[in-house]
Design an enzyme around this catalytic site. Structure first.
Site, PDB file in Angstrom:
ATOM      1  N   ASN A 159       0.731  -1.126  -0.106  1.00 41.52           N
ATOM      2  CA  ASN A 159       0.150   0.008  -0.054  1.00 41.52           C
ATOM      3  C   ASN A 159       0.870   1.331   0.124  1.00 41.52           C
ATOM      4  O   ASN A 159       0.376   2.233  -0.455  1.00 41.52           O
ATOM      5  CB  ASN A 159      -1.105  -0.138   1.216  1.00 41.52           C
ATOM      6  CG  ASN A 159      -0.385  -0.372   2.432  1.00 41.52           C
ATOM      7  OD1 ASN A 159       0.724  -0.556   2.567  1.00 41.52           O
ATOM      8  ND2 ASN A 159      -1.089   0.009   3.536  1.00 41.52           N
ATOM      9  N   GLU A 256       4.292  -4.746  12.037  1.00 39.32           N
ATOM     10  CA  GLU A 256       3.410  -3.583  11.693  1.00 39.32           C
ATOM     11  C   GLU A 256       2.312  -4.188  10.960  1.00 39.32           C
ATOM     12  O   GLU A 256       2.477  -4.739   9.734  1.00 39.32           O
ATOM     13  CB  GLU A 256       4.203  -2.432  10.876  1.00 39.32           C
ATOM     14  CG  GLU A 256       5.062  -1.896  11.407  1.00 39.32           C
ATOM     15  CD  GLU A 256       4.508  -0.965  12.473  1.00 39.32           C
ATOM     16  OE1 GLU A 256       3.186  -0.752  12.700  1.00 39.32           O
ATOM     17  OE2 GLU A 256       5.157  -0.081  13.290  1.00 39.32           O
ATOM     18  N   CYS A 290      -3.661   0.515   6.724  1.00 44.11           N
ATOM     19  CA  CYS A 290      -3.681  -0.645   7.819  1.00 44.11           C
ATOM     20  C   CYS A 290      -4.222   0.224   8.953  1.00 44.11           C
ATOM     21  O   CYS A 290      -5.172  -0.623   9.625  1.00 44.11           O
ATOM     22  CB  CYS A 290      -2.156  -0.854   8.044  1.00 44.11           C
ATOM     23  SG  CYS A 290      -1.076   0.427   8.471  1.00 44.11           S
ATOM     24  N   GLU A 467       7.673   2.205  14.525  1.00 44.55           N
ATOM     25  CA  GLU A 467       8.220   2.930  13.482  1.00 44.55           C
ATOM     26  C   GLU A 467       8.271   4.441  13.838  1.00 44.55           C
ATOM     27  O   GLU A 467       7.305   5.093  14.595  1.00 44.55           O
ATOM     28  CB  GLU A 467       7.646   2.620  12.056  1.00 44.55           C
ATOM     29  CG  GLU A 467       7.933   1.073  11.853  1.00 44.55           C
ATOM     30  CD  GLU A 467       7.674   0.945  10.600  1.00 44.55           C
ATOM     31  OE1 GLU A 467       6.947   0.911   9.693  1.00 44.55           O
ATOM     32  OE2 GLU A 467       8.651  -0.109   9.767  1.00 44.55           O
TER      33      GLU A 467
END
Ligand code: NAD
Length: 493
Positions: A159, A256, A290, A467
């Site tokens: 994505n 993630e 997400c 992150e």
């Protein structure tokens, strides 16, 4: 809908290892498809075990010398890479649009620029964020050093291919590691350009290698004995497999993963803003984000106003050629993803949710375009499949609620815990609600903003590790503690 024939985007070769493009024609061939039309824009090969070996060996060779450089010197190279990315934003964004199908209106502001932000941010904090501590012990003392892990593997989803590559590479490299990155097989092109740019910026060869492949290639990296850490961006089922494989070797991991995040709209909220947040948090990148707030809980008194505003604005969205700056919504990444999303829409209809708008393929889609209409379901209940599973497409579920305690219990009743948001004019309530929402990243009166300065990541089944922000450096380094004696050893024997 008319769509310009895309430019070809054939890279010089499939992989980028030790500072240069590398091909191995014996690898399984695969194609990169422009999802707006289904046209082939590049032909590549998945990595063979020999290519994987070569990439890891080159990273291992390069890492030692890199780790011995000062953080300031490492950071300077990343900052140069950030400048080059910004200079090439147009070309990189066009490539990202071809790779993913996301509209250029988005990629020009959110993809290479976000990658450049990561290089600039980590390059900038490098000289100060890797310091250790001095610990006085009354005569004796100790100090700590933050040391790199070695060779890190990054595995990306489709994505945000360029952003994901940079979000992983920037903290890894600044902390003194090397990285071997495997993009998603759906979006193989952007990471190769980032590897080129890093070399141009002065990164010694071997420190950022890109190899292609899919779920058969990933395990070759994850199981390799010379790999110290794996950072995955992907779905929960993939996360379970990768974490299990990494655990077999006791490797560090960052996960993630996916989500089914709640967005809670109280009846005192600015409805125009809440609808804007809900649309961005469900339709941006055709819903393939997400952290999207895919369960939109709307307090009953605001429901009619919310749905009316939402319906008219959703129906005014411009679907079309992703290379046209006017387009709001492009295709999904692939026909397979389109089919998956359409099947969820059918489940929503069959389960009795009220279809407010959308619900299928738009008219006049050219060729094999993977388009799905922006779709809104209302009267969704907690037990419906569309309210429980990650759809990863432009499908918004609107659920009703009466009060704060009820909505919090329902919002938290999920295995996921990536993100969440609340819209209300009552700031005390906003803080109370985010305090009780079980998720890693939360927004008050906005949604999905992820600047590099703030930590991003999930809890529960949505993953672990963070992150962005200085926090990411902790996941690409470990502490070494040194005890220093200033006297004689006092031994009883
Ligand atoms: P995916 O899980 O199918 O694939 C992700 C990556 O893992 C791909 O590169 C794939 O080739 C690789 N892979 C698959 N099986 C593997 C294995 N056994 N070992 C090693 N590698 C393997 O995910 P996707 O469909 O590409 O992306 C969509 C998913 O990613 C969604 O669930 C989405 O929520 C999630 N995502 C999460 C974040 C986040 O930051 N939390 C960001 C973007 C996407």
């Amino acid at each position: 809908m008319t769509i310009a024939t895309p430019l070809k985007a054939q890279p010089k070769a499939s992989h980028f290892i030790d500072g240069d493009y590398v091909e191995d024609n014996t690898g399984t061939p695969f194609e990169s498809i422009f999802p707006a039309t289904g046209e082939v824009i590049a032909k590549l090969h998945a990595a063979t075990p020999a290519i994987v070996e070569r990439a890891i060996a080159s990273a291992k060779r390069a890492q030692k010398e890199w780790a011995a450089m000062s953080p300031m010197a490492r950071g300077r190279i990343l900052k140069r890479a950030a400048d080059i990315m910004r200079e090439r934003n147009d070309a990189l964004s066009t490539l990202e649009t071809l790779d993913t199908g996301k509209p250029i209106q988005e990629t020009i502001v959110a993809d290479p620029t976000s990658g450049a932000d990561a290089f600039e941010f980590f390059g900038g904090i490098a000289p100060s964020a890797l310091n250790g501590d001095y610990i006085p012990l009354g005569g004796d003392f100790a100090y700590t050093k933050r040391v790199p892990l070695g060779v890190c593997v990054g595995i990306g989803a489709w994505n945000y291919p360029q952003q994901i590559a940079c979000w992983k590479a920037a903290p890894a490299l600044v902390a003194g590691n090397a990285m071997v990155f495997k993009p998603s097989e759906n979006t193989p092109l952007g990471a190769l350009k980032i590897a080129e740019i890093l070399i141009e910026a002065g990164l010694p060869k071997g420190l950022f290698n890109v190899i292609q492949g899919d779920r058969d290639t990933g395990p070759l990296l994850v199981n390799h004995p010379d790999v110290a850490k794996v950072s995955l961006t992907g779905s929960v089922p993939t996360g379970r497999k990768v974490a299990a494989a990494a655990a077999g070797h006791l490797k560090h991991v960052t996960m993630e993963l996916g989500g089914k995040s709640p967005m809670i709209v109280f009846d005192d909220a600015d409805i125009e803003s809440a609808v804007g947040g809900a649309m961005l948090g469900n339709f941006y990148s055709s819903g393939q984000v997400c952290s999207n707030g895919t369960r939109v809980f709307v307090q009953k008194k605001a429901k009619a106003r919310f749905l009316e505003n939402l319906k008219s604005r959703t129906e005014a969205m411009i679907l079309g050629d992703p290379l046209d700056y006017a387009t709001h919504l492009g295709p999904l990444v692939s026909k397979a993803q389109q089919e998956k999303v359409l099947s969820y829409i059918e489940k929503g209809k069959a389960d009795g949710a009220t279809l407010i708008t959308g619900g299928g393929i738009p008219n006049n889609v050219p060729g094999e375009g993977a388009y799905v209409q922006p779709t809104v379901f209302a009267d969704v209940t907690d037990d419906m499949t569309i309210a429980r599973e990650e759809i990863f497409g432009p499908v918004m579920c609107v659920l009703d609620f009466e009060d704060e305690d009820e909505v919090l219990a329902r919002a938290n009743a999920t295995e996921f815990g990536l993100a969440g948001g609340v819209f209300t004019a009552d700031l005390a309530r906003a803080h109370r609600v985010v305090d009780r929402l079980e998720a890693g990243t939360l927004w008050i009166n906005t949604y999905n903003l992820c600047p590099v300065e703030i930590p991003f990541g999930g809890s529960k089944q949505s993953g672990f590790g963070r992150e962005n922000s200085a926090a990411a450096l902790e996941h690409y380094s470990e502490l070494k503690t040194v005890y220093v004696s200033t006297g004689k050893v006092d031994a009883p024997y």
